[in-house]
Design a protein around this motif. Sequence first.
Motif, mmCIF file in Angstrom:
data_model
loop_
_atom_site.group_PDB
_atom_site.id
_atom_site.type_symbol
_atom_site.label_atom_id
_atom_site.label_comp_id
_atom_site.label_asym_id
_atom_site.label_seq_id
_atom_site.Cartn_x
_atom_site.Cartn_y
_atom_site.Cartn_z
ATOM 1 N N MET A 37 -113.070 -9.551 -68.151
ATOM 2 C CA MET A 37 -112.139 -10.596 -68.496
ATOM 3 C C MET A 37 -110.823 -9.932 -68.914
ATOM 4 O O MET A 37 -110.825 -8.964 -69.650
ATOM 5 N N THR A 38 -109.715 -10.449 -68.465
ATOM 6 C CA THR A 38 -108.420 -9.891 -68.823
ATOM 7 C C THR A 38 -107.583 -10.933 -69.546
ATOM 8 O O THR A 38 -107.798 -12.137 -69.405
ATOM 9 N N ILE A 39 -106.626 -10.458 -70.303
ATOM 10 C CA ILE A 39 -105.744 -11.342 -71.065
ATOM 11 C C ILE A 39 -104.682 -11.958 -70.171
ATOM 12 O O ILE A 39 -104.155 -13.010 -70.449
ATOM 13 N N SER A 40 -104.375 -11.273 -69.088
ATOM 14 C CA SER A 40 -103.332 -11.732 -68.183
ATOM 15 C C SER A 40 -103.749 -11.368 -66.760
ATOM 16 O O SER A 40 -104.103 -10.220 -66.505
ATOM 17 N N PRO A 41 -103.710 -12.309 -65.845
ATOM 18 C CA PRO A 41 -104.111 -11.997 -64.471
ATOM 19 C C PRO A 41 -103.276 -10.848 -63.895
ATOM 20 O O PRO A 41 -102.063 -10.797 -64.061
ATOM 21 N N GLY A 42 -103.950 -9.930 -63.249
ATOM 22 C CA GLY A 42 -103.261 -8.805 -62.630
ATOM 23 C C GLY A 42 -103.115 -7.597 -63.540
ATOM 24 O O GLY A 42 -102.648 -6.546 -63.110
ATOM 25 N N PHE A 43 -103.489 -7.709 -64.806
ATOM 26 C CA PHE A 43 -103.386 -6.608 -65.755
ATOM 27 C C PHE A 43 -104.736 -6.391 -66.436
ATOM 28 O O PHE A 43 -105.366 -7.345 -66.874
ATOM 29 N N THR A 44 -105.137 -5.153 -66.530
ATOM 30 C CA THR A 44 -106.370 -4.844 -67.252
ATOM 31 C C THR A 44 -106.059 -4.718 -68.737
ATOM 32 O O THR A 44 -104.897 -4.606 -69.137
ATOM 33 N N ALA A 45 -107.094 -4.704 -69.553
ATOM 34 C CA ALA A 45 -106.908 -4.553 -70.996
ATOM 35 C C ALA A 45 -106.245 -3.214 -71.316
ATOM 36 O O ALA A 45 -105.397 -3.132 -72.206
ATOM 37 N N VAL A 46 -106.592 -2.181 -70.589
ATOM 38 C CA VAL A 46 -105.992 -0.861 -70.815
ATOM 39 C C VAL A 46 -104.501 -0.894 -70.503
ATOM 40 O O VAL A 46 -103.686 -0.357 -71.260
ATOM 41 N N GLU A 47 -104.134 -1.531 -69.405
ATOM 42 C CA GLU A 47 -102.715 -1.631 -69.031
ATOM 43 C C GLU A 47 -101.927 -2.429 -70.060
ATOM 44 O O GLU A 47 -100.812 -2.043 -70.440
ATOM 45 N N VAL A 48 -102.500 -3.515 -70.549
ATOM 46 C CA VAL A 48 -101.828 -4.327 -71.561
ATOM 47 C C VAL A 48 -101.642 -3.520 -72.838
ATOM 48 O O VAL A 48 -100.556 -3.502 -73.432
ATOM 49 N N ARG A 49 -102.687 -2.831 -73.263
ATOM 50 C CA ARG A 49 -102.611 -2.030 -74.491
ATOM 51 C C ARG A 49 -101.538 -0.953 -74.363
ATOM 52 O O ARG A 49 -100.718 -0.761 -75.264
ATOM 53 N N GLU A 50 -101.509 -0.243 -73.252
ATOM 54 C CA GLU A 50 -100.504 0.804 -73.051
ATOM 55 C C GLU A 50 -99.101 0.222 -73.003
ATOM 56 O O GLU A 50 -98.164 0.805 -73.527
ATOM 57 N N PHE A 51 -98.938 -0.953 -72.376
ATOM 58 C CA PHE A 51 -97.637 -1.596 -72.299
ATOM 59 C C PHE A 51 -97.134 -1.937 -73.700
ATOM 60 O O PHE A 51 -95.978 -1.676 -74.043
ATOM 61 N N VAL A 52 -97.993 -2.517 -74.519
ATOM 62 C CA VAL A 52 -97.609 -2.876 -75.889
ATOM 63 C C VAL A 52 -97.265 -1.622 -76.687
ATOM 64 O O VAL A 52 -96.273 -1.599 -77.426
ATOM 65 N N HIS A 53 -98.037 -0.571 -76.523
ATOM 66 C CA HIS A 53 -97.749 0.674 -77.251
ATOM 67 C C HIS A 53 -96.415 1.270 -76.798
ATOM 68 O O HIS A 53 -95.645 1.762 -77.620
ATOM 69 N N GLU A 54 -96.130 1.224 -75.517
ATOM 70 C CA GLU A 54 -94.837 1.717 -75.012
ATOM 71 C C GLU A 54 -93.693 0.889 -75.582
ATOM 72 O O GLU A 54 -92.666 1.434 -75.983
ATOM 73 N N TYR A 55 -93.859 -0.427 -75.614
ATOM 74 C CA TYR A 55 -92.819 -1.307 -76.140
ATOM 75 C C TYR A 55 -92.508 -0.959 -77.597
ATOM 76 O O TYR A 55 -91.352 -0.939 -78.002
ATOM 77 N N GLN A 56 -93.538 -0.703 -78.368
ATOM 78 C CA GLN A 56 -93.336 -0.393 -79.788
ATOM 79 C C GLN A 56 -92.522 0.878 -79.983
ATOM 80 O O GLN A 56 -91.854 1.035 -81.000
ATOM 81 N N LEU A 57 -92.545 1.784 -79.033
ATOM 82 C CA LEU A 57 -91.816 3.049 -79.166
ATOM 83 C C LEU A 57 -90.380 2.975 -78.655
ATOM 84 O O LEU A 57 -89.607 3.906 -78.866
ATOM 85 N N VAL A 58 -90.022 1.855 -77.998
ATOM 86 C CA VAL A 58 -88.647 1.696 -77.519
ATOM 87 C C VAL A 58 -87.737 1.516 -78.733
ATOM 88 O O VAL A 58 -88.094 0.835 -79.697
ATOM 89 N N ARG A 59 -86.548 2.130 -78.682
ATOM 90 C CA ARG A 59 -85.613 2.088 -79.809
ATOM 91 C C ARG A 59 -85.136 0.670 -80.090
ATOM 92 O O ARG A 59 -85.007 -0.153 -79.181
ATOM 93 N N TYR A 60 -84.846 0.422 -81.344
ATOM 94 C CA TYR A 60 -84.321 -0.870 -81.778
ATOM 95 C C TYR A 60 -83.017 -1.156 -81.038
ATOM 96 O O TYR A 60 -82.168 -0.284 -80.895
ATOM 97 N N GLY A 61 -82.865 -2.361 -80.545
ATOM 98 C CA GLY A 61 -81.669 -2.741 -79.819
ATOM 99 C C GLY A 61 -81.795 -2.549 -78.319
ATOM 100 O O GLY A 61 -80.943 -3.009 -77.558
ATOM 101 N N GLN A 62 -82.823 -1.863 -77.874
ATOM 102 C CA GLN A 62 -83.013 -1.617 -76.447
ATOM 103 C C GLN A 62 -84.269 -2.294 -75.903
ATOM 104 O O GLN A 62 -84.566 -2.188 -74.722
ATOM 105 N N LYS A 63 -84.977 -2.979 -76.779
ATOM 106 C CA LYS A 63 -86.256 -3.564 -76.371
ATOM 107 C C LYS A 63 -86.095 -4.701 -75.370
ATOM 108 O O LYS A 63 -86.864 -4.804 -74.413
ATOM 109 N N ALA A 64 -85.082 -5.568 -75.558
ATOM 110 C CA ALA A 64 -84.883 -6.693 -74.639
ATOM 111 C C ALA A 64 -84.553 -6.179 -73.241
ATOM 112 O O ALA A 64 -85.105 -6.665 -72.248
ATOM 113 N N ARG A 65 -83.679 -5.192 -73.160
ATOM 114 C CA ARG A 65 -83.325 -4.633 -71.855
ATOM 115 C C ARG A 65 -84.544 -3.976 -71.207
ATOM 116 O O ARG A 65 -84.777 -4.103 -70.010
ATOM 117 N N TRP A 66 -85.352 -3.290 -72.016
ATOM 118 C CA TRP A 66 -86.556 -2.635 -71.495
ATOM 119 C C TRP A 66 -87.513 -3.677 -70.913
ATOM 120 O O TRP A 66 -88.093 -3.469 -69.852
#
Length: 134
Positions: free
Chosen positions: A1-30
Amino acid sequence: MTISPGFTAVEVREFVHEYQLVRYGQKARWLVEQDVPYSRLRRWQDAVFEGDLDRALIPREGSAMTMPPKKRTAFERARAVERGDQAKEVARLSARVRELEETNTALGKAIGLLHAMSEEEPENTPTPTNQPDS
């Protein structure tokens, strides 16, 4: 079961972790570059930090009471340092494994040479005769 069609749980987790490391002010563009809407990211964050991503469960409450965003960023930075340390350790251990494999290969060749040399020696070698002590 996945949280979003087309994405595995591992991909979602890595995406969220990458987002958290993006610098403040650049997250929307990212997010725009990744072609992921903010609403989807919020749902993924809730599942990663406060829900059960592996079972696609998102908490009902919408506020971030469990872990505030600033603590999430600090957590991700610590996680990035930990992953870097783990990568260094893996590299060190891989180098050690290669070294031991090369040693094993050299020892195998040496043993093979010793066997070849022992086969070439005559089988009936004279034994020393017992001589009386003087």
